[in-house]
Enzyme design. Structure first.
Site, short mmCIF file in Angstrom:
data_model
loop_
_atom_site.label_atom_id
_atom_site.label_comp_id
_atom_site.label_asym_id
_atom_site.label_seq_id
_atom_site.Cartn_x
_atom_site.Cartn_y
_atom_site.Cartn_z
CG HIS A 133 50.26 78.74 25.42
ND1 HIS A 133 51.35 78.38 25.82
CD2 HIS A 133 50.48 79.83 24.75
CE1 HIS A 133 52.48 78.98 24.95
NE2 HIS A 133 51.82 79.74 24.16
CG HIS A 134 52.45 72.60 24.08
ND1 HIS A 134 52.53 71.66 25.36
CD2 HIS A 134 52.41 71.67 23.43
CE1 HIS A 134 52.72 70.50 24.85
NE2 HIS A 134 52.67 70.57 23.69
CB ALA A 135 53.30 77.58 28.34
CG ASN A 319 54.44 71.18 28.56
OD1 ASN A 319 54.00 70.38 27.75
ND2 ASN A 319 54.10 72.68 29.11
#
Length: 476
Positions: A133-135, A319
Site C-alpha cells: 500500500h502507498h500509505a 512517503n
C-alpha cells in the site's frame, strides 16, 4: 511507535471502490521459486523491513491519523500466495492476471502487502508480483522493500550482523486520544503558517495555479521574501482526452523492455538526459495512441511527475514525495521538437525545484484536522475528477541497478513497475525502471478508458525507434 504522516494517511483516505492506492512490481525470474523457500527467506529478513511487519492501529473516533503497530503473529501463508497461468502461459496472460490482482484492495486489518508467485509462464520463467500500500511506502521505499528479497548472487546472503531495531510499544487508546486533541488544538495555527508559506508557491499547485493572478501573486511574494526570481512554471490546463475523468473499478496492465543503450544513443545525440528521452518516448507513444483514438489535442498534455523529497543520506519512513506537473508535447508532430520541448520543460521544473522543493502537498495535509481529511480527500477527488482533472497522465522514471540480481537463486530478468491511476491523475500511468541494461516499462490503464494497453507498449517501441532514426540522421 510510528504514526502515519498526513500524507501517508491521504493514500488511505482517497481509496474508494474505483480508486486504489496499491503500488507494485512484476518481476520475471529465470526459473521457478518454491513458495516455502520464499517464505523462509522472508522469515529471516522481515525483522529488518519495518514496512512488512507492521499493521494499522486506528485512533478512536478517527480523531487522528492511524499508528503503525507490530504484527506479532504474521501469517506468511496469507501474505505469500501462488497461482498458475493456463496453458500457453504467455506475457498477455500474465499481464491479465496482474491486472486483476492489482485492482484488489488490501486487507487493512493485516500488514498492507501481498506477494504472488505466478507459475506456468512460458520459457521456463516465473512471475513474482509484489504489492504494497502507498500509505506504507513511496516509490523509493518500495524499492527498499523489494531489495529485502534480492541478492547479488544465486546464494542468498546471511542475515545482517547488526540486530534489527526493536519497535516501541504502541500507545494506549487513551494516549492516542490525548495526542489527537493536542494536534487538533494546534491545527488553526498550523493552517495559518501554511497559508503564509504557500503564497510564494501558488503557481506550483495544480488547479490553484490556473486562477487569474496566481502567478503574479507568487512572484510578488517571493520578491517580498527576498527569494529572488524563480523559473516560471508552465501553466496549461489539461486538455480532455479519452483517459480523462472518473475511473472504473477495473485495471489493465501491459509491459515492455527497451534497451537502455538505445535510450542512451538518443541522449548522446541530442545532449539531453535519459529522463528527457523517456518522457519524449512517452509523448510520442501517447500521440500515436491519440491519433488512433479520437484525435490529438492542439496543446500539450499535462503529465504528473513524482519528485522525491528525501534528503541525501537520510532514510525517513513513509512517503517523501511530491507531484510536479509538466507539459507533454503530444501536439508536436516532429519527434525532435517534442524532445526539445520536454528538455526545456523538465529543466525549468528542476531549476525551480532545486531552489525550493515543492513540499506544499505534505504541508497542506499536515495543516488539516485528521478527522476531516478522509471526507475532504474523497470529496476533492470526486469533484476535481469529474470537472477539471489537472493531470492527463502520470509518468515516472526510476533508475535501478545495472547488474544482475537473484531471488532464492533464480535470476531476475526484468522488473516492471505496476503503479497507481486515479480520477485526478488520469486513466494512464507509465512507469519505467532501469535494470541491468534495459528500461522496463509498466503501463497501467483504466479498463474502460484504454482497454488494450499493449497498444501503448507497441507505440513506446515505435516512438524510441523514431527518435533513434533522427539521431542517426543527425550523426555525421
Amino acid at each position: 511507535m510510528a504514526q502515519l504522516t498526513a500524507l501517508d494517511a491521504q493514500f488511505l483516505h482517497f481509496e474508494t471502490a474505483t480508486n486504489h492506492a496499491n503500488i507494485a512490481g512484476l518481476a520475471i525470474l529465470d526459473g521457478d521459486v518454491n513458495r516455502s523457500d520464499l517464505q523462509d527467506l522472508l522469515q529471516q529478513r522481515l525483522p529488518y523491513v519495518p514496512a512488512l511487519r507492521r499493521k494499522l492501529a486506528p485512533v478512536p473516533l478517527g480523531l487522528d491519523h492511524p499508528y503503525w503497530v507490530r504484527e506479532d503473529d504474521l501469517d506468511l501463508d496469507y501474505h505469500v500466495r501462488e497461482i498458475g497461468l493456463p496453458p500457453r502461459g504467455d506475457d498477455r496472460q500474465l499481464a491479465e492476471q496482474v491486472s486483476r490482482l492489482h485492482a484488489r484492495r488490501l486487507d487493512r486489518s493485516r500488514p498492507l502487502w501481498e506477494i504472488y508467485l505466478i507459475h506456468g509462464l512460458s520459457g521456463g520463467r516465473m512471475g513474482l508480483y509484489t504489492k504494497i500500500h502507498h500509505a506504507a511506502v513511496d516509490g523509493i521505499g518500495g524499492a527498499d522493500v523489494l531489495a529485502a528479497l534480492l541478492d547479488l548472487t544465486p546464494e542468498p546472503a546471511p542475515p545482517p550482523a547488526v540486530p534489527p531495531e526493536e519497535d516501541e510499544e504502541p500507545p494506549t487508546p487513551l494516549a492516542m486520544v490525548g495526542h489527537a486533541l493536542t494536534r487538533l488544538a494546534a491545527n488553526p495555527a498550523q493552517a495559518v503558517r501554511f497559508a503564509a508559506a504557500a503564497v510564494p508557491h501558488l503557481d506550483e499547485i495544480p488547479v490553484v495555479s490556473w486562477l487569474p493572478g496566481a502567478g503574479l501573486v507568487s512572484r510578488l511574494a517571493r520578491r517580498a521574501a527576498g527569494a529572488g526570481q524563480a523559473p516560471r512554471l508552465p501553466q496549461l490546463p489539461a486538455p480532455r482526452t479519452p483517459f480523462s475523468g472518473p475511473l472504473s473499478a477495473h485495471r489493465r496492465f501491459a509491459f515492455v523492455s527497451l534497451p537502455l543503450e538505445e535510450v542512451k544513443e538518443v541522449r548522446r545525440a541530442f545532449g539531453v538526459t535519459v529522463n528527457d528521452v523517456v518522457m519524449a518516448v512517452c509523448a510520442g507513444a501517447l500521440r500515436r495512441w491519440l491519433e488512433a483514438h479520437g484525435g490529438v489535442p492542439d496543446r500539450p498534455l499535462v503529465a504528473g511527475v513524482p519528485f522525491s523529497l528525501r534528503e541525501a543520506g537520510r532514510s525517513e519512513p513513509g512517503n517523501q514525495v511530491t507531484i510536479m506537473t509538466a507539459p507533454l508535447a503530444v501536439h508536436l508532430e516532429d519527434p525532435v521538437e517534442r524532445l526539445r520541448h520536454v528538455q526545456q520543460a523538465m529543466r525549468r521544473i528542476k531549476d525551480r525545484f532545486s531552489l525550493a522543493p515543492a513540499r506544499w502537498l505534505r504541508e497542506f495535509s499536515e495543516s488539516m484536522p485528521a478527522a476531516l481529511m478522509g471526507l475532504a480527500a474523497r470529496s476533492a477527488f470526486g469533484l476535481v475528477g469529474q470537472t477539471m482533472p489537472p493531470i492527463n497522465v502520470a509518468i515516472s522514471n526510476v533508475p535501478g541497478p545495472q547488474f544482475p540480481l537473484y531471488v532464492c537463486g533464480a535470476r531476475l530478468l526484468t522488473h516492471y513497475p505496476v503503479s497507481v491511476i486515479t480520477d485526478v491523475s488520469g486513466g494512464v500511468n507509465i512507469t519505467a525502471f532501469s535494470y541491468n541494461g534495459s528500461v522496463d516499462v509498466g503501463v497501467v490503464t483504466d479498463r474502460r478508458m484504454v482497454p488494450d494497453p499493449w497498444e501503448l507498449t507497441h507505440d513506446l517501441r515505435k516512438s524510441l525507434d523514431e527518435l533513434r532514426n533522427e539521431a542517426c540522421r543527425d550523426t555525421p
